[in-house]
Write a protein that holds these residues in place. Structure first.
Motif, PDB file in Angstrom:
ATOM      1  N   THR A 124       0.832  -1.206   0.000  1.00 36.38           N
ATOM      2  CA  THR A 124       0.000   0.000   0.000  1.00 36.38           C
ATOM      3  C   THR A 124       0.867   1.257   0.000  1.00 36.38           C
ATOM      4  O   THR A 124       1.772   1.400   0.826  1.00 36.38           O
ATOM      5  CB  THR A 124      -0.918   0.011   1.238  1.00 36.38           C
ATOM      6  N   GLY A 125       0.598   2.148  -0.948  1.00 34.87           N
ATOM      7  CA  GLY A 125       1.306   3.422  -1.017  1.00 34.87           C
ATOM      8  C   GLY A 125       2.610   3.383  -1.780  1.00 34.87           C
ATOM      9  O   GLY A 125       3.236   4.432  -1.980  1.00 34.87           O
ATOM     10  N   LEU A 126       3.078   2.220  -2.206  1.00 36.59           N
ATOM     11  CA  LEU A 126       4.342   2.145  -2.946  1.00 36.59           C
ATOM     12  C   LEU A 126       4.147   2.553  -4.399  1.00 36.59           C
ATOM     13  O   LEU A 126       3.061   2.418  -4.969  1.00 36.59           O
ATOM     14  CB  LEU A 126       4.897   0.717  -2.881  1.00 36.59           C
ATOM     15  N   ARG A 127       5.232   3.032  -5.006  1.00 36.64           N
ATOM     16  CA  ARG A 127       5.253   3.383  -6.416  1.00 36.64           C
ATOM     17  C   ARG A 127       6.265   2.505  -7.132  1.00 36.64           C
ATOM     18  O   ARG A 127       7.259   2.076  -6.535  1.00 36.64           O
ATOM     19  CB  ARG A 127       5.613   4.858  -6.618  1.00 36.64           C
ATOM     20  N   GLU A 128       6.005   2.240  -8.375  1.00 36.61           N
ATOM     21  CA  GLU A 128       6.945   1.465  -9.179  1.00 36.61           C
ATOM     22  C   GLU A 128       8.276   2.193  -9.242  1.00 36.61           C
ATOM     23  O   GLU A 128       8.349   3.382  -9.573  1.00 36.61           O
ATOM     24  CB  GLU A 128       6.380   1.277 -10.595  1.00 36.61           C
ATOM     25  N   GLY A 129       9.395   1.491  -8.902  1.00 34.75           N
ATOM     26  CA  GLY A 129      10.717   2.085  -8.929  1.00 34.75           C
ATOM     27  C   GLY A 129      11.107   2.792  -7.649  1.00 34.75           C
ATOM     28  O   GLY A 129      12.240   3.312  -7.542  1.00 34.75           O
ATOM     29  N   GLN A 130      10.227   2.852  -6.656  1.00 38.71           N
ATOM     30  CA  GLN A 130      10.555   3.514  -5.397  1.00 38.71           C
ATOM     31  C   GLN A 130      11.608   2.714  -4.640  1.00 38.71           C
ATOM     32  O   GLN A 130      11.587   1.480  -4.640  1.00 38.71           O
ATOM     33  CB  GLN A 130       9.277   3.644  -4.549  1.00 38.71           C
ATOM     34  N   ARG A 131      12.564   3.422  -4.010  1.00 42.73           N
ATOM     35  CA  ARG A 131      13.625   2.766  -3.255  1.00 42.73           C
ATOM     36  C   ARG A 131      13.026   2.175  -1.965  1.00 42.73           C
ATOM     37  O   ARG A 131      12.315   2.861  -1.212  1.00 42.73           O
ATOM     38  CB  ARG A 131      14.736   3.732  -2.915  1.00 42.73           C
ATOM     39  N   VAL A 132      13.306   0.913  -1.730  1.00 46.41           N
ATOM     40  CA  VAL A 132      12.800   0.247  -0.538  1.00 46.41           C
ATOM     41  C   VAL A 132      13.907  -0.616   0.049  1.00 46.41           C
ATOM     42  O   VAL A 132      14.904  -0.936  -0.615  1.00 46.41           O
ATOM     43  CB  VAL A 132      11.571  -0.637  -0.876  1.00 46.41           C
ATOM     44  N   ARG A 133      13.727  -0.989   1.310  1.00 49.72           N
ATOM     45  CA  ARG A 133      14.663  -1.894   1.945  1.00 49.72           C
ATOM     46  C   ARG A 133      13.859  -2.790   2.892  1.00 49.72           C
ATOM     47  O   ARG A 133      12.773  -2.419   3.363  1.00 49.72           O
ATOM     48  CB  ARG A 133      15.731  -1.126   2.734  1.00 49.72           C
ATOM     49  N   GLU A 134      14.418  -3.952   3.167  1.00 50.71           N
ATOM     50  CA  GLU A 134      13.731  -4.885   4.066  1.00 50.71           C
ATOM     51  C   GLU A 134      13.817  -4.360   5.496  1.00 50.71           C
ATOM     52  O   GLU A 134      14.898  -3.990   5.972  1.00 50.71           O
ATOM     53  CB  GLU A 134      14.339  -6.281   3.974  1.00 50.71           C
ATOM     54  N   ARG A 135      12.661  -4.371   6.163  1.00 50.81           N
ATOM     55  CA  ARG A 135      12.619  -3.917   7.559  1.00 50.81           C
ATOM     56  C   ARG A 135      13.336  -4.958   8.428  1.00 50.81           C
ATOM     57  O   ARG A 135      13.159  -6.165   8.267  1.00 50.81           O
ATOM     58  CB  ARG A 135      11.184  -3.736   7.996  1.00 50.81           C
ATOM     59  N   ALA A 136      14.109  -4.472   9.353  1.00 54.59           N
ATOM     60  CA  ALA A 136      14.859  -5.370  10.242  1.00 54.59           C
ATOM     61  C   ALA A 136      13.878  -6.102  11.151  1.00 54.59           C
ATOM     62  O   ALA A 136      12.876  -5.559  11.603  1.00 54.59           O
ATOM     63  CB  ALA A 136      15.872  -4.598  11.065  1.00 54.59           C
ATOM     64  N   ALA A 137      14.171  -7.353  11.428  1.00 55.51           N
ATOM     65  CA  ALA A 137      13.322  -8.142  12.311  1.00 55.51           C
ATOM     66  C   ALA A 137      13.398  -7.598  13.716  1.00 55.51           C
ATOM     67  O   ALA A 137      14.475  -7.182  14.175  1.00 55.51           O
ATOM     68  CB  ALA A 137      13.770  -9.599  12.290  1.00 55.51           C
ATOM     69  N   PRO A 138      12.297  -7.574  14.463  1.00 53.77           N
ATOM     70  CA  PRO A 138      12.328  -7.051  15.833  1.00 53.77           C
ATOM     71  C   PRO A 138      13.139  -7.958  16.730  1.00 53.77           C
ATOM     72  O   PRO A 138      13.170  -9.187  16.525  1.00 53.77           O
ATOM     73  CB  PRO A 138      10.849  -7.029  16.234  1.00 53.77           C
TER      74      PRO A 138
END
Length: 333
Positions: A319-333
């Protein structure tokens, strides 16, 4: 002049910080598909009813004089359920008996006169015809007197009783509904768009709202050959394999008619889909869409038929992401 330069430098520094902030990768959570059962079902709603439900009413219109059974009472085949007034029929019987006696005397006189050749034999034929006609009326009246008692056509339980003594009941109006509670079934309505996937013998999982979350099994017993063009639905009768003891006639039921079941299907949370596509992180750390072929959609999960390997990971909530937007994996708690 120096003051202006300092303010300009501060503005540039602030703009640089904003660019740095907005260029930071968005943290996302990744999930991978799991194996589990996928059930493809046709949904329907219906009601519980006895396999044999008979409406009982008078064959001729009459005034009700007595009701001999009540709702919930068990009855046997041939048991008297109600009686109707017979005063008028009794008066007709007395009148008919008098006419029969007169016709019989007229027949005897005609036989004597014909034997003495005082009248033609046609008079004898006419007298005999009158006697036969009155005998037929007597039989019809006897049948009507028999209708003055309403009898149970089968053994069962009185599920409904209408009418009160003194009320005039038209011919054919149902006074009682009698059913066999030992054998219950569900009569459900299936949308015309889904009826092609329904076949006799297919398993059914049912749930009655009155029984909470309890589920029970059934099997498609029959499908009506003609649908309702107004409701755009077909009636499907479902036999119950083992009905709960608390199930009652008339309870509403939700039915899932199992069209197909795959035990080791590839499943993902339904939240991973947006407009029918999955999202993943490409090699450059950017969000990209992935077209897949979907199967069964259930409560909170969706089946993947093709387009994604079993060990691949996708974004849990795009939800809310755009194609080509920079993302990274959220660190595990």
């Amino acid at each position: 002049m120096r003051k202006t330069w300092i303010l300009g430098a501060l503005a540039l520094a602030t703009a640089g910080a904003a660019v740095f902030w907005w260029s930071r990768p968005t943290p996302v959570t990744l999930v991978q598909p799991t194996r589990g059962p996928a059930i493809e079902a046709v949904f329907a709603t219906g009601a519980v009813e006895p396999e044999r439900l008979i409406a009982v009413g008078p064959r001729v219109g009459a005034r009700l004089s007595a009701l001999l059974v009540d709702e919930g009472q068990a009855v046997q085949a041939g048991q008297v359920l109600a009686r109707f007034e017979t005063q008028e029929l009794e008066a007709q019987r007395l009148e008919l008996e008098a006419r029969q006696r007169q016709a019989q005397l007229a027949l005897q006189r005609a036989e004597q006169l014909v034997a003495q050749r005082f009248v033609a034999s046609s008079e004898l034929d006419r007298a005999r015809a009158e006697v036969d006609a009155l005998a037929a009326q007597s039989q019809r009246l006897a049948a009507q007197r028999g209708y003055a008692q309403l009898l149970a056509p089968q053994a069962g339980v009185v599920l409904r009783r209408d009418g009160e003594p003194g009320q005039f009941v038209p011919a054919g109006q149902a006074l009682f509904q009698i059913g066999d509670l030992a054998r219950l079934r569900v009569s459900a309505e299936v949308d015309e768009e889904d009826i092609a996937r329904v076949r006799e013998g297919m398993p059914v999982v049912l749930r009655a709202a009155a029984l909470g979350e309890q589920v029970f099994d059934g099997r498609v017993q029959s499908i009506t050959p003609r649908g309702d063009p107004v409701a755009r639905a077909y009636r499907v009768r479902i036999a119950l394999l083992q009905a709960p003891s608390a199930l009652r006639v008339g309870m509403t039921v939700d039915a899932n008619l199992i069209h197909a079941r795959r035990e080791q299907a590839l499943l993902l949370p339904a939240s991973t889909l947006r407009e029918g596509k999955l999202w993943r992180i490409d090699a450059q750390g950017r969000a990209e869409t992935l077209a897949v072929t979907l199967g069964v959609r259930g409560e909170g999960r969706v089946e993947l038929l093709s387009g994604l390997a079993e060990g691949a990971r996708v974004i849990a909530d795009p939800t809310g992401l755009r194609e080509g937007q920079r993302v990274r994996e959220r660190a595990a708690p």
